[in-house]
Design a protein around this motif. Sequence first.
Motif, PDB file in Angstrom:
ATOM      1  N   LEU A  62       0.862  -1.269   0.133  1.00 39.88           N
ATOM      2  CA  LEU A  62      -0.067   0.049  -0.032  1.00 39.88           C
ATOM      3  C   LEU A  62       0.929   1.351  -0.102  1.00 39.88           C
ATOM      4  O   LEU A  62       0.529   2.190  -0.455  1.00 39.88           O
ATOM      5  CB  LEU A  62      -0.914   0.021   1.046  1.00 39.88           C
ATOM      6  CG  LEU A  62      -2.295  -0.673   0.995  1.00 39.88           C
ATOM      7  CD1 LEU A  62      -3.045  -0.615   2.363  1.00 39.88           C
ATOM      8  CD2 LEU A  62      -3.142   0.076  -0.019  1.00 39.88           C
ATOM      9  N   LYS A  63       1.905   1.191   0.654  1.00 39.39           N
ATOM     10  CA  LYS A  63       2.895   2.419   0.770  1.00 39.39           C
ATOM     11  C   LYS A  63       3.302   3.083  -0.691  1.00 39.39           C
ATOM     12  O   LYS A  63       3.777   3.948  -0.789  1.00 39.39           O
ATOM     13  CB  LYS A  63       4.106   2.149   1.567  1.00 39.39           C
ATOM     14  CG  LYS A  63       4.932   0.926   1.102  1.00 39.39           C
ATOM     15  CD  LYS A  63       6.218   0.855   2.038  1.00 39.39           C
ATOM     16  CE  LYS A  63       7.027  -0.276   1.487  1.00 39.39           C
ATOM     17  NZ  LYS A  63       8.238  -0.577   2.368  1.00 39.39           N
ATOM     18  N   ILE A  89       1.241   3.223  -3.236  1.00 44.54           N
ATOM     19  CA  ILE A  89       0.218   4.177  -3.715  1.00 44.54           C
ATOM     20  C   ILE A  89       0.462   5.514  -3.224  1.00 44.54           C
ATOM     21  O   ILE A  89       0.267   5.875  -1.978  1.00 44.54           O
ATOM     22  CB  ILE A  89      -1.222   3.737  -3.330  1.00 44.54           C
ATOM     23  CG1 ILE A  89      -1.320   2.429  -3.718  1.00 44.54           C
ATOM     24  CG2 ILE A  89      -2.287   4.751  -3.766  1.00 44.54           C
ATOM     25  CD1 ILE A  89      -2.748   1.922  -3.595  1.00 44.54           C
ATOM     26  N   ARG A 125      -4.777   6.001  -1.186  1.00 47.44           N
ATOM     27  CA  ARG A 125      -4.227   4.855  -0.343  1.00 47.44           C
ATOM     28  C   ARG A 125      -5.263   4.353   0.571  1.00 47.44           C
ATOM     29  O   ARG A 125      -5.674   3.256   0.695  1.00 47.44           O
ATOM     30  CB  ARG A 125      -2.885   5.285   0.049  1.00 47.44           C
ATOM     31  CG  ARG A 125      -2.455   4.141   1.086  1.00 47.44           C
ATOM     32  CD  ARG A 125      -0.877   4.287   1.528  1.00 47.44           C
ATOM     33  NE  ARG A 125      -0.766   5.731   2.150  1.00 47.44           N
ATOM     34  CZ  ARG A 125      -0.113   6.646   1.665  1.00 47.44           C
ATOM     35  NH1 ARG A 125       0.428   6.800   0.595  1.00 47.44           N
ATOM     36  NH2 ARG A 125      -0.022   7.755   2.370  1.00 47.44           N
ATOM     37  N   LYS A 141      -7.553   0.502   0.809  1.00 44.76           N
ATOM     38  CA  LYS A 141      -6.862  -0.269   1.695  1.00 44.76           C
ATOM     39  C   LYS A 141      -7.242  -1.839   1.738  1.00 44.76           C
ATOM     40  O   LYS A 141      -6.559  -2.663   2.327  1.00 44.76           O
ATOM     41  CB  LYS A 141      -6.752   0.346   3.363  1.00 44.76           C
ATOM     42  CG  LYS A 141      -8.265   0.491   3.873  1.00 44.76           C
ATOM     43  CD  LYS A 141      -7.848   1.253   5.058  1.00 44.76           C
ATOM     44  CE  LYS A 141      -9.251   1.498   5.784  1.00 44.76           C
ATOM     45  NZ  LYS A 141      -9.389   2.045   6.843  1.00 44.76           N
ATOM     46  N   SER A 164       5.230   4.783  -8.697  1.00 46.15           N
ATOM     47  CA  SER A 164       5.349   5.430  -7.288  1.00 46.15           C
ATOM     48  C   SER A 164       6.325   6.523  -7.676  1.00 46.15           C
ATOM     49  O   SER A 164       7.424   6.141  -8.150  1.00 46.15           O
ATOM     50  CB  SER A 164       5.601   4.596  -6.053  1.00 46.15           C
ATOM     51  OG  SER A 164       5.852   5.470  -4.953  1.00 46.15           O
TER      52      SER A 164
END
Length: 317
Positions: free
Chosen positions: A5-6, A8, A14, A18, A34
């Motif tokens: 997730l980090k 996004i 994000r 989740k 990213s």
Amino acid sequence: MYDFLKFIDSPDIREYNKETQFTPAEWAVLIGRSFTRSMEEKIAALQYLADHYTAGEFIEESVYEYCCGRGELQSFRDVVIETIGLWKEALTVRFETENVVFETYFCEQDGDQGKYEYFSSYEKAWEYLLKKKKHYLDDEKIKYVKTFARINRIKLDHAEGHDGEEYLFDNEMRMVQIYIDSDRAYAGREPFDTVDQWSCHVSLPFKKGDIVKVDFPWEEIHYGVFSCDWKRPERPEHINMWVSLDIYSEEDKDFDYTDDIPYYDWVLGFSYCTDEELPKDEQVLKLIRAVRKGEMDFYTLLHKFGRNELEDLLKWV
């Protein structure tokens, strides 16, 4: 479980996703696209995907190519593996100095354009950029000004083809993007799209009429009105990661829209913009918002615009 997730970048997107069950192929695309994670983090995350999922488990049908697709590669998993190899190679060759020159560029994100400087090695170019950044960090007046930088490894005596590698750095001076030397990467084989050139569908929290802020490391922060209802397209070839935003130029007194200008309407850079943080010269976006949400008739906006009375209209929204 690996924390994908980090990768996004947008905190709002994000949070909204989740619980989304992205396929390994979709995660690879999000990792590649990213702009807030270092190249080392991205390479490690892609390697995790390659090590833990088979070609079939990637579910290639969930992503769509930008131009060349897989080329002669057998699967999207192979694209992931080859992307890792090309990025690692680019990190290695930055220290090779034969017949190349290193061009640096350092600039404020929302400031005047910087200037180019040239060096004989990557190390000297990097040292110069660190000194430029230190100048900002040591000055209380500008220490919080966001900056970006890049180093171009340019091949000399090279009239045709790609110039070389390009390394981009964010405000924390982390290398967050590499543009490869395509001549080196595809020598003797068919080109393919690296993972950062593919697209996947991402659900968005934004509704038609929402005002969003768009923030990428090497583009001026800008604002616009989300212009449509976002949903997964029925055909995979229609998957994209950008959307035109309604914008207004106070300087030119002109309504306009973004049109896939690099980073200006890439959805992964969108976040909600509150009325309190909306700049003074972007206040007309509130009127566009009202029209998009059906709270104001379009003709009312047109009528007031023609009479140069937008300021009066703003008092009512």
